[in-house]
Design an enzyme around this catalytic site. Structure first.
Site, mmCIF file in Angstrom:
data_model
loop_
_atom_site.group_PDB
_atom_site.id
_atom_site.type_symbol
_atom_site.label_atom_id
_atom_site.label_comp_id
_atom_site.label_asym_id
_atom_site.label_seq_id
_atom_site.Cartn_x
_atom_site.Cartn_y
_atom_site.Cartn_z
ATOM 1 N N TYR A 140 5.253 4.522 -4.435
ATOM 2 C CA TYR A 140 4.369 4.272 -3.289
ATOM 3 C C TYR A 140 4.207 5.588 -2.532
ATOM 4 O O TYR A 140 5.119 6.033 -1.841
ATOM 5 C CB TYR A 140 4.998 3.189 -2.413
ATOM 6 C CG TYR A 140 4.192 2.713 -1.229
ATOM 7 C CD1 TYR A 140 2.840 3.006 -1.067
ATOM 8 C CD2 TYR A 140 4.805 1.927 -0.249
ATOM 9 C CE1 TYR A 140 2.124 2.544 0.024
ATOM 10 C CE2 TYR A 140 4.102 1.460 0.847
ATOM 11 C CZ TYR A 140 2.762 1.773 0.979
ATOM 12 O OH TYR A 140 2.059 1.318 2.069
ATOM 13 N N LYS A 168 1.169 3.403 -6.394
ATOM 14 C CA LYS A 168 0.279 2.941 -5.338
ATOM 15 C C LYS A 168 -0.059 4.185 -4.532
ATOM 16 O O LYS A 168 0.760 4.698 -3.773
ATOM 17 C CB LYS A 168 0.954 1.882 -4.466
ATOM 18 C CG LYS A 168 0.079 1.397 -3.308
ATOM 19 C CD LYS A 168 0.822 0.417 -2.409
ATOM 20 C CE LYS A 168 -0.060 -0.015 -1.240
ATOM 21 N NZ LYS A 168 0.661 -0.899 -0.292
#
Length: 293
Positions: A140, A168
């Site tokens: 992330y 992500k």
């Protein structure tokens, strides 16, 4: 647990945590909301992420939430558990715990925040997590919240690890384009920015980890479907209508806007935990009007 769990998965909802007025998790509200999401094209769920107010959840609460959602979903869509912290040892323990827990397709591990590691420190952090268990890791990368950026070349080094299956990415479209051009074939790229889903998928990203899919999943799916069919004119038309709704959903610190809309629609999303606060009545009215248009 493998990358195959994400085959044809384009829309993953970054799931809120519903709370009661006393601040405890409202487990009774989960089934209705989850069934709504699955009926409106959510193809995966991320638990204990930013939208879930994870900084305010205890470890035990996260595990309780994982168990409850897993029971409701019952294998219908892949589940991702937020497992990252800014302490490598703590993150390793969490990764192992979720792997032993079972039923999760991946763990989402945020770039360590506050302590501002170097690129080599970040590389070693994520390699350590990936080596710790057989739970696939999705990185992330969100410098707007973390301060530190995991640079694209470091990301590509990490992408060589068979247990690091994707990212992500919440940086910019230049980085997404570079990653798409240079990544291994089996490395997944999800944008974490609803407003950039049109451009990211057009560049070759695999999907979006979305907040707006709580409230506008049908529109998001229609746009993704149009892109997959190379109908860019149709997709762009949907994007033009979708963008004001995304802007409304992030016009106040998230997830206050999406909770305001969900509460209005009868889903018992409940309040937020401090230090986040709910939208004012005027903010909520304006956001709901735009999102439901």
């Amino acid at each position: 647990m493998s990358i195959q769990d994400f085959k044809d998965v384009n829309i993953i909802t970054a799931f809120i945590t519903p709370f009661k007025e006393d601040g405890s998790i409202n487990f009774a509200a989960l089934p209705k909301l989850i069934e709504h999401l699955l009926a409106h094209h959510t193809q995966g769920l991320l638990l204990a992420g930013t939208t879930a107010e994870s900084p305010t959840l205890t470890h035990d609460e996260e595990l309780e939430l994982f168990a409850a959602v897993q029971k409701i979903v019952n294998g219908r869509v892949p589940l991702i558990a937020g497992v990252g912290t800014n302490d490598t040892r703590d993150s390793v323990n969490f990764v192992k715990e979720v792997a032993d827990f079972g039923g999760f397709s991946a763990g989402l591990a945020i770039v360590p925040y506050y302590n501002k590691p170097t690129q080599e420190g970040l590389y070693q952090h994520f390699m350590t997590l990936a080596d710790a268990s057989d739970l696939p890791i999705i990185i992330y990368n969100i410098p707007g919240r973390v301060v530190t950026t995991l640079e694209t070349d470091t990301m590509l080094r990490l992408a060589q690890h068979p247990n690091i299956i994707g990212v992500k990415e919440c940086t910019n479209l230049d980085n997404i384009a570079y990653l798409v051009d240079n990544k291994p074939d089996d490395f997944l790229i999800f944008t974490g920015e609803d407003g950039e889903a049109f451009h990211a998928l057009s560049l070759g990203a695999d999907g979006v980890i979305s907040v707006a899919s709580h409230t506008n999943g049908d529109e998001l799916f229609a746009m993704v479907e149009a892109i997959e069919k190379s109908d860019i004119k149709k997709a762009a038309g949907i994007q033009r209508q979708f963008l004001p709704k995304v802007h409304a959903l992030f016009s106040v610190a998230s997830p206050a806007p999406v909770k305001a809309v969900l509460n209005h629609q009868g889903f018992d999303a409940g309040p937020l935990r401090l230090p986040l606060v709910a939208c004012t009545d005027e903010e909520a009215r304006r956001i709901i009007e735009i999102v439901e248009k």
